[in-house]
Write a protein that holds these residues in place. Structure first.
Motif, PDB file in Angstrom:
ATOM      1  N   TRP A 245      -4.718   2.199  11.696  1.00 24.35           N
ATOM      2  CA  TRP A 245      -5.926   1.876  11.033  1.00 24.35           C
ATOM      3  C   TRP A 245      -6.676   0.711  11.727  1.00 24.35           C
ATOM      4  O   TRP A 245      -7.840   0.738  11.913  1.00 24.35           O
ATOM      5  CB  TRP A 245      -5.491   1.701   9.548  1.00 24.35           C
ATOM      6  CG  TRP A 245      -5.194   2.881   8.739  1.00 24.35           C
ATOM      7  CD1 TRP A 245      -5.025   4.183   9.153  1.00 24.35           C
ATOM      8  CD2 TRP A 245      -4.941   2.804   7.391  1.00 24.35           C
ATOM      9  NE1 TRP A 245      -4.473   4.795   8.110  1.00 24.35           N
ATOM     10  CE2 TRP A 245      -4.729   4.154   6.816  1.00 24.35           C
ATOM     11  CE3 TRP A 245      -5.015   1.761   6.328  1.00 24.35           C
ATOM     12  CZ2 TRP A 245      -4.293   4.440   5.646  1.00 24.35           C
ATOM     13  CZ3 TRP A 245      -4.797   2.200   4.981  1.00 24.35           C
ATOM     14  CH2 TRP A 245      -4.475   3.606   4.750  1.00 24.35           C
TER      15      TRP A 245
ATOM     16  N   LEU B   4       0.895  -1.077  -0.049  1.00 26.08           N
ATOM     17  CA  LEU B   4      -0.071  -0.031  -0.136  1.00 26.08           C
ATOM     18  C   LEU B   4       0.833   1.201   0.050  1.00 26.08           C
ATOM     19  O   LEU B   4       0.443   2.498  -0.257  1.00 26.08           O
ATOM     20  CB  LEU B   4      -0.938   0.096   1.293  1.00 26.08           C
ATOM     21  CG  LEU B   4      -1.959  -1.194   1.360  1.00 26.08           C
ATOM     22  CD1 LEU B   4      -2.836  -0.929   2.531  1.00 26.08           C
ATOM     23  CD2 LEU B   4      -3.032  -0.855   0.129  1.00 26.08           C
TER      24      LEU B   4
ATOM     25  N   LYS C  78       2.457   2.355   2.714  1.00 30.00           N
ATOM     26  CA  LYS C  78       2.242   2.957   3.999  1.00 30.00           C
ATOM     27  C   LYS C  78       3.220   2.047   4.956  1.00 30.00           C
ATOM     28  O   LYS C  78       3.730   1.399   4.521  1.00 30.00           O
ATOM     29  CB  LYS C  78       0.880   2.698   4.517  1.00 30.00           C
ATOM     30  CG  LYS C  78      -0.333   3.221   3.543  1.00 30.00           C
ATOM     31  CD  LYS C  78      -0.331   4.832   3.589  1.00 30.00           C
ATOM     32  CE  LYS C  78      -1.592   5.266   2.545  1.00 30.00           C
ATOM     33  NZ  LYS C  78      -1.516   6.568   2.433  1.00 30.00           N
TER      34      LYS C  78
ATOM     35  N   ALA D 222      -6.881   3.014   1.485  1.00 30.98           N
ATOM     36  CA  ALA D 222      -5.835   3.856   1.148  1.00 30.98           C
ATOM     37  C   ALA D 222      -6.346   4.718   0.066  1.00 30.98           C
ATOM     38  O   ALA D 222      -5.690   5.942   0.243  1.00 30.98           O
ATOM     39  CB  ALA D 222      -4.652   2.986   0.621  1.00 30.98           C
TER      40      ALA D 222
ATOM     41  N   GLN E 147      -7.068  -2.034   0.905  1.00 29.88           N
ATOM     42  CA  GLN E 147      -6.894  -0.904  -0.371  1.00 29.88           C
ATOM     43  C   GLN E 147      -7.497   0.003  -0.597  1.00 29.88           C
ATOM     44  O   GLN E 147      -7.283   1.321  -1.116  1.00 29.88           O
ATOM     45  CB  GLN E 147      -6.714  -2.086  -1.421  1.00 29.88           C
ATOM     46  CG  GLN E 147      -5.435  -2.948  -1.316  1.00 29.88           C
ATOM     47  CD  GLN E 147      -5.607  -4.100  -2.510  1.00 29.88           C
ATOM     48  OE1 GLN E 147      -6.820  -4.512  -2.963  1.00 29.88           O
ATOM     49  NE2 GLN E 147      -4.424  -4.607  -2.684  1.00 29.88           N
TER      50      GLN E 147
END
Length: 147
Positions: A20, A10, A12, A62, A59
């Motif tokens: 998250w 991702l 991240k 994101a 996903q």
């Protein structure tokens, strides 16, 4: 999929995904599967093991998080546990209200039936009372040895 691989895919950081995950667990009351991983010789740590559906949801998060913020994104992708609970309570309330109304209608029908039966019994009692009084009057008139 482990959290490091997902974070890499991702783009991240692992700490962002952990944040998250914590918000998802809190806001959506979602429980992630965990698997034990041995760290060192004696220490075992439980780490999340994301399935393909969870990866798809991350996903989607994101993609949405920059425009909607973390909380709103969690609600949109994973659901709002408080809202679901409220809907459940409202559903139960509606069901109970319908049952109460139905019970009230049945009760009113039974009350009406009992009133009718009571009225019929009262009429019968009045008739019997009048007949008994008439019988007593007839017996008072018959005096003498042979009644």
């Amino acid at each position: 999929m482990d959290i490091q691989t997902l974070a890499h895919d991702l783009g991240k950081s692992v700490s962002t995904l952990k944040r998250w995950k914590k918000q998802i667990e809190h806001l959506a009351k979602y429980e992630f599967e965990e698997k034990p991983v041995q760290i060192g010789r004696k220490q075992i740590l439980n780490v999340p093991d994301f399935d393909s559906e969870e990866v798809r949801c991350f996903q989607k998060m994101a993609q949405l998080i920059d425009s909607k913020g973390l909380e709103q994104t969690v609600f949109e992708v994973w659901g709002n546990a408080q809202l679901l609970t409220l809907e459940h309570i409202q559903g139960k309330h509606n069901h109970l209200a319908q049952a109460f109304t139905k019970y009230g209608l049945q009760t009113n029908k039974q009350i009406d039936l009992l009133k009718k039966e009571n009225q019929a019994l009262k009429i019968g009692l009045d008739t019997l009372t009048q007949e008994f009084k008439a019988y007593q009057e007839n017996n008072k008139k018959k005096k003498g040895l042979f009644k």
